[in-house]
Enzyme design. Structure first.
Site, PDB file in Angstrom:
ATOM      1  N   ARG A 228      38.463  46.554  33.896  1.00  0.00           N
ATOM      2  CA  ARG A 228      37.666  47.039  35.072  1.00  0.00           C
ATOM      3  C   ARG A 228      38.557  47.139  36.491  1.00  0.00           C
ATOM      4  O   ARG A 228      38.924  46.222  36.443  1.00  0.00           O
ATOM      5  CB  ARG A 228      36.652  45.769  35.550  1.00  0.00           C
ATOM      6  CG  ARG A 228      35.131  45.644  34.205  1.00  0.00           C
ATOM      7  CD  ARG A 228      34.696  47.221  34.050  1.00  0.00           C
ATOM      8  NE  ARG A 228      33.631  47.131  33.420  1.00  0.00           N
ATOM      9  CZ  ARG A 228      33.248  47.499  32.105  1.00  0.00           C
ATOM     10  NH1 ARG A 228      34.621  48.457  32.169  1.00  0.00           N
ATOM     11  NH2 ARG A 228      32.069  47.186  31.813  1.00  0.00           N
ATOM     12  N   HIS A 276      38.954  55.876  31.637  1.00  0.00           N
ATOM     13  CA  HIS A 276      38.213  54.909  30.926  1.00  0.00           C
ATOM     14  C   HIS A 276      37.643  55.884  29.674  1.00  0.00           C
ATOM     15  O   HIS A 276      36.411  55.538  29.544  1.00  0.00           O
ATOM     16  CB  HIS A 276      36.777  54.895  31.675  1.00  0.00           C
ATOM     17  CG  HIS A 276      36.348  54.240  31.824  1.00  0.00           C
ATOM     18  ND1 HIS A 276      35.574  52.710  32.274  1.00  0.00           N
ATOM     19  CD2 HIS A 276      36.021  52.862  30.557  1.00  0.00           C
ATOM     20  CE1 HIS A 276      34.706  51.619  32.188  1.00  0.00           C
ATOM     21  NE2 HIS A 276      34.967  51.703  31.367  1.00  0.00           N
TER      22      HIS A 276
HETATM   23  P1  NDP Z   1      35.092  38.534  25.592  1.00  0.00           P
HETATM   24  O1  NDP Z   1      33.701  38.376  26.135  1.00  0.00           O
HETATM   25  O2  NDP Z   1      34.824  38.577  24.395  1.00  0.00           O
HETATM   26  O3  NDP Z   1      35.914  37.915  25.776  1.00  0.00           O
HETATM   27  C1  NDP Z   1      36.575  38.023  26.791  1.00  0.00           C
HETATM   28  C2  NDP Z   1      37.683  36.329  27.764  1.00  0.00           C
HETATM   29  O4  NDP Z   1      37.834  36.800  28.941  1.00  0.00           O
HETATM   30  C3  NDP Z   1      37.277  35.370  27.283  1.00  0.00           C
HETATM   31  O5  NDP Z   1      38.346  34.535  26.049  1.00  0.00           O
HETATM   32  C4  NDP Z   1      37.125  34.679  28.092  1.00  0.00           C
HETATM   33  O6  NDP Z   1      37.761  33.070  28.081  1.00  0.00           O
HETATM   34  C5  NDP Z   1      38.077  35.000  29.120  1.00  0.00           C
HETATM   35  N1  NDP Z   1      37.793  34.537  30.635  1.00  0.00           N
HETATM   36  C6  NDP Z   1      36.960  34.835  31.066  1.00  0.00           C
HETATM   37  N2  NDP Z   1      36.714  34.435  32.499  1.00  0.00           N
HETATM   38  C7  NDP Z   1      37.973  33.352  32.535  1.00  0.00           C
HETATM   39  C8  NDP Z   1      38.160  33.414  33.611  1.00  0.00           C
HETATM   40  N3  NDP Z   1      38.013  32.974  34.858  1.00  0.00           N
HETATM   41  N4  NDP Z   1      39.924  32.922  33.122  1.00  0.00           N
HETATM   42  C9  NDP Z   1      40.529  32.947  32.208  1.00  0.00           C
HETATM   43  N5  NDP Z   1      39.889  33.723  30.976  1.00  0.00           N
HETATM   44  C10 NDP Z   1      39.105  33.797  31.203  1.00  0.00           C
HETATM   45  O7  NDP Z   1      34.721  39.988  26.164  1.00  0.00           O
HETATM   46  P2  NDP Z   1      35.429  41.225  25.810  1.00  0.00           P
HETATM   47  O8  NDP Z   1      36.435  40.757  24.957  1.00  0.00           O
HETATM   48  O9  NDP Z   1      34.176  41.503  24.938  1.00  0.00           O
HETATM   49  O10 NDP Z   1      36.228  42.554  26.582  1.00  0.00           O
HETATM   50  C11 NDP Z   1      36.576  42.095  27.649  1.00  0.00           C
HETATM   51  C12 NDP Z   1      36.183  43.274  29.158  1.00  0.00           C
HETATM   52  O11 NDP Z   1      36.626  44.287  28.765  1.00  0.00           O
HETATM   53  C13 NDP Z   1      34.958  43.863  29.125  1.00  0.00           C
HETATM   54  O12 NDP Z   1      34.493  42.376  30.243  1.00  0.00           O
HETATM   55  C14 NDP Z   1      34.354  45.242  29.851  1.00  0.00           C
HETATM   56  O13 NDP Z   1      35.048  44.327  31.010  1.00  0.00           O
HETATM   57  C15 NDP Z   1      36.023  45.602  29.025  1.00  0.00           C
HETATM   58  N6  NDP Z   1      36.501  46.613  28.186  1.00  0.00           N
HETATM   59  C16 NDP Z   1      36.765  47.649  28.901  1.00  0.00           C
HETATM   60  C17 NDP Z   1      36.127  49.118  27.263  1.00  0.00           C
HETATM   61  C18 NDP Z   1      37.370  50.558  28.107  1.00  0.00           C
HETATM   62  O14 NDP Z   1      37.475  51.375  27.810  1.00  0.00           O
HETATM   63  N7  NDP Z   1      37.713  50.150  28.840  1.00  0.00           N
HETATM   64  C19 NDP Z   1      36.024  49.174  26.568  1.00  0.00           C
HETATM   65  C20 NDP Z   1      35.015  47.903  26.709  1.00  0.00           C
HETATM   66  C21 NDP Z   1      35.027  46.351  27.078  1.00  0.00           C
HETATM   67  P3  NDP Z   1      36.593  32.025  26.689  1.00  0.00           P
HETATM   68  O15 NDP Z   1      37.719  32.541  25.680  1.00  0.00           O
HETATM   69  O16 NDP Z   1      37.072  30.211  27.294  1.00  0.00           O
HETATM   70  O17 NDP Z   1      35.754  32.865  27.032  1.00  0.00           O
END
Ligand code: NDP
Length: 313
Positions: A228, A276
Site C-alpha cells: 500500500r 497498482h
Molecule cells: P496476510 O494478512 O496474509 O499477511 C500479512 C503479513 O504481514 C503476516 O505475515 C503478518 O504477520 C505481517 N504483519 C502484519 N502486521 C505486522 C506488523 N505490525 N509487524 C510485522 N509484520 C506484520 O496478507 P497478504 O499477504 O494476503 O497481503 C498483504 C497485503 O498485500 C494486503 O494487505 C494488500 O494491502 C497488499 N496487496 C497488494 C496487491 C497489489 O496488487 N499491489 C494485491 C493484493 C494485496 P503474522 O504472520 O504474524 O500475522
C-alpha cells in the site's frame, strides 16, 4: 434470500464479477445496488464487496457474511458503520498469489542483475556491462510473511537468493530466515540488498518506510513496494533516492492513485512505476473462493480468510 454485490468499480467491472460469480454459484438471487426498501434489505444474506461507499452495508438485518473481493481490507475497515458483529472475510485468490510471485521475481531479478540500470543506460546509448553477482550473494528481506509475502519469500529462496522475512508473530518457512517483532528487524534491514513490502496497511504499519527506517537500510538498497502507498513516506523516500541511500525504488502503490502526472516518481531516474497492478484479483478463481465461503456459511462450517478486526488484517 439474496446476495448483494457492491463496490466502487471501473466501467464493466461489476458485470464481469457478476458473470464469474453466477458461473460459480448458479441459481442465486443478486442485488447490484443498495436495497431501496426494508423488505429488500431483509433478503440480503451475504455482501460481496469491493470497497463499497461507506455506510452502504448498514440496515441489513439478516446479513451473515461480508466477503471482500480484494485482499487488502484497510479501506473497508475504515468504514465506521461496517456492521461489527458480521464476519468479514478477505480474498485469498490463488491466481493473485501466483501473479504476485511473478512481479516479485521480476523486481528482484531486475535489481540483482542490474536490468533497470541497463534500461536507463540504453536511453543514453551507453554500452556498459555490470558485475554479475550470484543469487546467493544477493539478500532479500520480505516484510510480511502472509499469503503473499510467504509465497514470495519461498519462491525467491527457491531461486537461490538469501531470503529473510519479517512478520508480527513467529513463522517458519523453508529456506527463509524468519524474524518477528522488533527483535531482528534492524539487523535484517541493514543486511538486505532488496526489501519487498507485503505488509497489510494497519495503524502499526502505516508510514513504516519513514526517514529513520530508510536510513537503517543498507546504503544503495532497492525498495519494492507491492502493498500500500501509505506504508511509505514519499517525501522521505525521494530524499533517500536523491542521496543514494535507496538505490532504486520499484513502486506499485502510492499515497494518491492514479499517481498524479506531475509526481516526481514518474520522472525520477531510479524509480520504476507500476499502476497498482502487481497482482490483480482474477474474478474466475476468486468467484470459486467466494462460493466456497458461502457454502461453508450455509452448512455452519468454519469460514476461510477471516479478518481479525482488532489486528486490522
Ligand atoms: P496476510 O494478512 O496474509 O499477511 C500479512 C503479513 O504481514 C503476516 O505475515 C503478518 O504477520 C505481517 N504483519 C502484519 N502486521 C505486522 C506488523 N505490525 N509487524 C510485522 N509484520 C506484520 O496478507 P497478504 O499477504 O494476503 O497481503 C498483504 C497485503 O498485500 C494486503 O494487505 C494488500 O494491502 C497488499 N496487496 C497488494 C496487491 C497489489 O496488487 N499491489 C494485491 C493484493 C494485496 P503474522 O504472520 O504474524 O500475522
Amino acid at each position: 434470500m439474496s446476495l448483494l454485490l457492491l463496490g466502487r468499480w471501473a466501467e464493466g467491472e461489476q458485470q464481469a464479477w457478476l458473470q464469474a460469480l453466477q458461473a460459480a454459484m448458479p441459481g442465486e438471487q443478486w442485488l447490484l445496488e443498495t436495497p431501496r426498501t426494508a423488505a429488500e434489505a431483509a433478503t440480503v444474506e451475504a455482501a460481496i464487496v469491493a470497497n463499497p461507499p461507506h455506510g452502504s452495508l448498514q440496515g441489513l438485518p439478516n446479513l451473515r457474511l461480508i466477503q471482500s473481493v480484494w485482499a487488502g481490507v484497510d479501506k473497508l475497515l475504515g468504514d465506521p458503520t461496517l456492521p461489527a458483529e458480521v464476519p468479514l472475510a478477505r480474498m485469498v485468490d490463488p491466481a493473485m498469489n501466483e501473479a504476485m510471485v511473478h512481479t516479485a521475481l521480476w523486481a528482484v531479478l531486475g535489481l540483482h542483475r542490474g536490468f533497470f540500470r541497463l534500461q536507463a543506460q540504453q536511453r543514453e546509448a551507453l554500452w556498459r556491462p555490470l558485475p554479475q553477482l550470484r543469487a546467493q550473494e544477493w539478500s532479500v528481506l520480505v516484510l510480511g510473511l502472509g499469503e503473499l509475502g510467504g509465497r514470495v519469500a519461498m519462491a525467491l529462496a527457491a531461486q537461490g537468493y538469501a531470503v529473510s522475512g519479517w512478520s508480527r508473530s513467529p513463522r517458519r518457512l523453508d529456506g527463509v530466515h524468519c524474524c518477528h517483532g522488533e527483535a531482528g528487524l534492524a539487523e535484517a534491514m541493514a543486511g538486505a540488498d532488496t526489501l519487498i513490502n507485503l505488509l497489510p496497511l494497519t495503524p502499526q504499519t502505516q508510514g513504516f518506510f519513514d526517514a529513520p527506517h530508510l536510513a537503517a537500510c543498507k546504503p544503495g538498497a532497492g525498495l519494492v513496494n507491492l502493498a500500500r502507498g501509505a506504508h511509505v513516506d514519499e517525501a522521505a523516500l525521494l530524499a533517500a533516492l536523491d542521496s543514494g541511500q535507496i538505490g532504486h525504488a520499484l513502486l506499485d502503490v502510492f499515497a494518491v492513485e492514479p499517481l498524479p502526472p506531475t509526481h516526481r516518481f514518474w520522472s525520477h531516474p531510479r524509480v520504476t512505476v507500476l499502476p497498482h497492478t502487481a497482482a490483480q484479483t482474477d474474478a474466475r478463481s476468486a468467484a470459486l473462493v467466494v462460493a466456497e465461503n458461502l457454502a461453508a456459511l450455509r452448512r455452519g462450517a468454519p469460514l476461510q480468510h477471516l479478518v481479525a478486526r482488532t489486528r486490522g488484517y
